[in-house]
Motif scaffolding. Structure first.
Motif, PDB file in Angstrom:
ATOM      1  N   HIS A   5     -81.958  -7.860 -66.970  1.00  0.00           N
ATOM      2  CA  HIS A   5     -81.057  -6.924 -67.652  1.00  0.00           C
ATOM      3  C   HIS A   5     -79.740  -6.861 -66.886  1.00  0.00           C
ATOM      4  N   ILE A   6     -78.692  -7.325 -67.533  1.00  0.00           N
ATOM      5  CA  ILE A   6     -77.361  -7.373 -66.925  1.00  0.00           C
ATOM      6  C   ILE A   6     -76.488  -6.292 -67.549  1.00  0.00           C
ATOM      7  N   LEU A   7     -75.900  -5.463 -66.682  1.00  0.00           N
ATOM      8  CA  LEU A   7     -74.969  -4.425 -67.129  1.00  0.00           C
ATOM      9  C   LEU A   7     -73.556  -4.919 -66.843  1.00  0.00           C
ATOM     10  N   VAL A   8     -72.741  -5.019 -67.893  1.00  0.00           N
ATOM     11  CA  VAL A   8     -71.374  -5.519 -67.767  1.00  0.00           C
ATOM     12  C   VAL A   8     -70.411  -4.343 -67.902  1.00  0.00           C
ATOM     13  N   PRO A  92     -66.300   6.463 -62.900  1.00  0.00           N
ATOM     14  CA  PRO A  92     -66.881   5.143 -63.137  1.00  0.00           C
ATOM     15  C   PRO A  92     -68.032   4.758 -62.214  1.00  0.00           C
ATOM     16  N   ARG A  93     -67.844   4.881 -60.929  1.00  0.00           N
ATOM     17  CA  ARG A  93     -68.900   4.475 -59.992  1.00  0.00           C
ATOM     18  C   ARG A  93     -70.211   5.201 -60.280  1.00  0.00           C
ATOM     19  N   GLN A  94     -70.139   6.509 -60.388  1.00  0.00           N
ATOM     20  CA  GLN A  94     -71.346   7.308 -60.606  1.00  0.00           C
ATOM     21  C   GLN A  94     -72.007   6.964 -61.938  1.00  0.00           C
ATOM     22  N   GLU A  95     -71.205   6.864 -62.987  1.00  0.00           N
ATOM     23  CA  GLU A  95     -71.759   6.596 -64.320  1.00  0.00           C
ATOM     24  C   GLU A  95     -72.385   5.200 -64.399  1.00  0.00           C
ATOM     25  N   ILE A  96     -71.728   4.208 -63.789  1.00  0.00           N
ATOM     26  CA  ILE A  96     -72.255   2.843 -63.816  1.00  0.00           C
ATOM     27  C   ILE A  96     -73.553   2.769 -63.014  1.00  0.00           C
ATOM     28  N   HIS A  97     -73.580   3.375 -61.833  1.00  0.00           N
ATOM     29  CA  HIS A  97     -74.802   3.384 -61.027  1.00  0.00           C
ATOM     30  C   HIS A  97     -75.941   4.090 -61.761  1.00  0.00           C
ATOM     31  N   GLU A  98     -75.647   5.233 -62.325  1.00  0.00           N
ATOM     32  CA  GLU A  98     -76.669   6.014 -63.046  1.00  0.00           C
ATOM     33  C   GLU A  98     -77.216   5.223 -64.234  1.00  0.00           C
ATOM     34  N   LEU A  99     -76.340   4.601 -64.999  1.00  0.00           N
ATOM     35  CA  LEU A  99     -76.774   3.829 -66.153  1.00  0.00           C
ATOM     36  C   LEU A  99     -77.615   2.630 -65.713  1.00  0.00           C
ATOM     37  N   ALA A 100     -77.198   1.957 -64.647  1.00  0.00           N
ATOM     38  CA  ALA A 100     -77.960   0.806 -64.136  1.00  0.00           C
ATOM     39  C   ALA A 100     -79.373   1.236 -63.740  1.00  0.00           C
ATOM     40  N   LYS A 101     -79.495   2.397 -63.111  1.00  0.00           N
ATOM     41  CA  LYS A 101     -80.826   2.918 -62.726  1.00  0.00           C
ATOM     42  C   LYS A 101     -81.655   3.236 -63.961  1.00  0.00           C
ATOM     43  N   SER A 126     -64.275  -2.116 -59.082  1.00  0.00           N
ATOM     44  CA  SER A 126     -65.250  -3.106 -58.618  1.00  0.00           C
ATOM     45  C   SER A 126     -65.705  -2.803 -57.199  1.00  0.00           C
ATOM     46  N   ASN A 127     -64.782  -2.405 -56.337  1.00  0.00           N
ATOM     47  CA  ASN A 127     -65.139  -2.059 -54.962  1.00  0.00           C
ATOM     48  C   ASN A 127     -66.023  -0.814 -54.938  1.00  0.00           C
ATOM     49  N   ASP A 128     -65.681   0.178 -55.743  1.00  0.00           N
ATOM     50  CA  ASP A 128     -66.488   1.396 -55.822  1.00  0.00           C
ATOM     51  C   ASP A 128     -67.905   1.099 -56.288  1.00  0.00           C
ATOM     52  N   VAL A 129     -68.027   0.266 -57.313  1.00  0.00           N
ATOM     53  CA  VAL A 129     -69.342  -0.041 -57.890  1.00  0.00           C
ATOM     54  C   VAL A 129     -70.216  -0.758 -56.869  1.00  0.00           C
ATOM     55  N   LEU A 130     -69.616  -1.612 -56.066  1.00  0.00           N
ATOM     56  CA  LEU A 130     -70.372  -2.373 -55.071  1.00  0.00           C
ATOM     57  C   LEU A 130     -71.119  -1.464 -54.107  1.00  0.00           C
ATOM     58  N   HIS A 131     -70.459  -0.422 -53.653  1.00  0.00           N
ATOM     59  CA  HIS A 131     -71.051   0.450 -52.647  1.00  0.00           C
ATOM     60  C   HIS A 131     -72.056   1.421 -53.271  1.00  0.00           C
ATOM     61  N   GLY A 132     -73.278   1.313 -52.813  1.00  0.00           N
ATOM     62  CA  GLY A 132     -74.334   2.187 -53.288  1.00  0.00           C
ATOM     63  C   GLY A 132     -74.964   1.765 -54.597  1.00  0.00           C
ATOM     64  N   ALA A 133     -74.681   0.554 -55.053  1.00  0.00           N
ATOM     65  CA  ALA A 133     -75.254   0.078 -56.318  1.00  0.00           C
ATOM     66  C   ALA A 133     -76.770  -0.063 -56.186  1.00  0.00           C
ATOM     67  N   PRO A 134     -77.503   0.236 -57.260  1.00  0.00           N
ATOM     68  CA  PRO A 134     -78.959   0.159 -57.225  1.00  0.00           C
ATOM     69  C   PRO A 134     -79.497  -1.261 -57.439  1.00  0.00           C
ATOM     70  N   CYS A 135     -78.592  -2.238 -57.564  1.00  0.00           N
ATOM     71  CA  CYS A 135     -79.005  -3.616 -57.829  1.00  0.00           C
ATOM     72  C   CYS A 135     -77.904  -4.563 -57.377  1.00  0.00           C
ATOM     73  N   ASP A 136     -78.061  -5.857 -57.647  1.00  0.00           N
ATOM     74  CA  ASP A 136     -77.023  -6.829 -57.323  1.00  0.00           C
ATOM     75  C   ASP A 136     -75.747  -6.518 -58.096  1.00  0.00           C
TER      76      ASP A 136
END
Length: 147
Positions: A5-8, A92-101, A126-136
């Protein structure tokens, strides 16, 4: 290694095309699910939270524009069906991480302009998303357009 499952994460400009195309290339099988996300940021965040006016009408226009642009992306990439598209409201960072989880994503793909210096200090999604991401996380390098 194949992803299930890839989140873009997209900004809904034409610059998101290479990001979507790279995610499709990484989808090794037809069973690989691809979801799109564009986070609608609260307008007050852009002004540091201190806004002496009501921004609700502008915020609604921003949301309507995001929905219309997302429709265009879906029309361009019809294999990305409607129920795999997300337009959350927030940071963005929080919402993307939460959705990925929540969605059980094993890869997040974002675009990166590769900024340096002051632009880097000001931060990038992109830098924000990298830090603390629940996946690659894969940052797809976006080329600067000639002016």
């Amino acid at each position: 290694m194949s992803y299930e499952h890839i989140l873009v994460a997209v900004d809904l400009t034409e610059e998101c095309d290479p990001v979507i195309k790279r995610a499709r290339e990484l989808a090794s099988t037809d069973e690989t699910k691809i979801s799109l996300v564009h986070v609608i940021e609260p307008m007050a965040m852009a002004f540091g939270g201190d806004v002496p006016m009501n921004l609700s009408q502008l915020q609604q226009q921003q949301t309507d524009q995001a929905r219309e642009r997302m429709r265009r992306v879906i029309n361009k990439y019809p294999e990305l069906i409607e129920n795999n598209v997300h337009l959350p409201y927030g940071q963005p960072r929080q919402e993307i991480h939460e959705l990925a989880k929540k969605q059980g994503c094993d890869l997040i793909v974002v675009g990166s302009h590769g900024r340096h210096g002051l632009a880097l200090l000001l931060g990038s999604t992109s830098n924000d998303v990298l830090h603390g991401a629940p996946c690659d996380v894969l940052a797809v390098r976006l080329m600067k357009k000639a002016e």
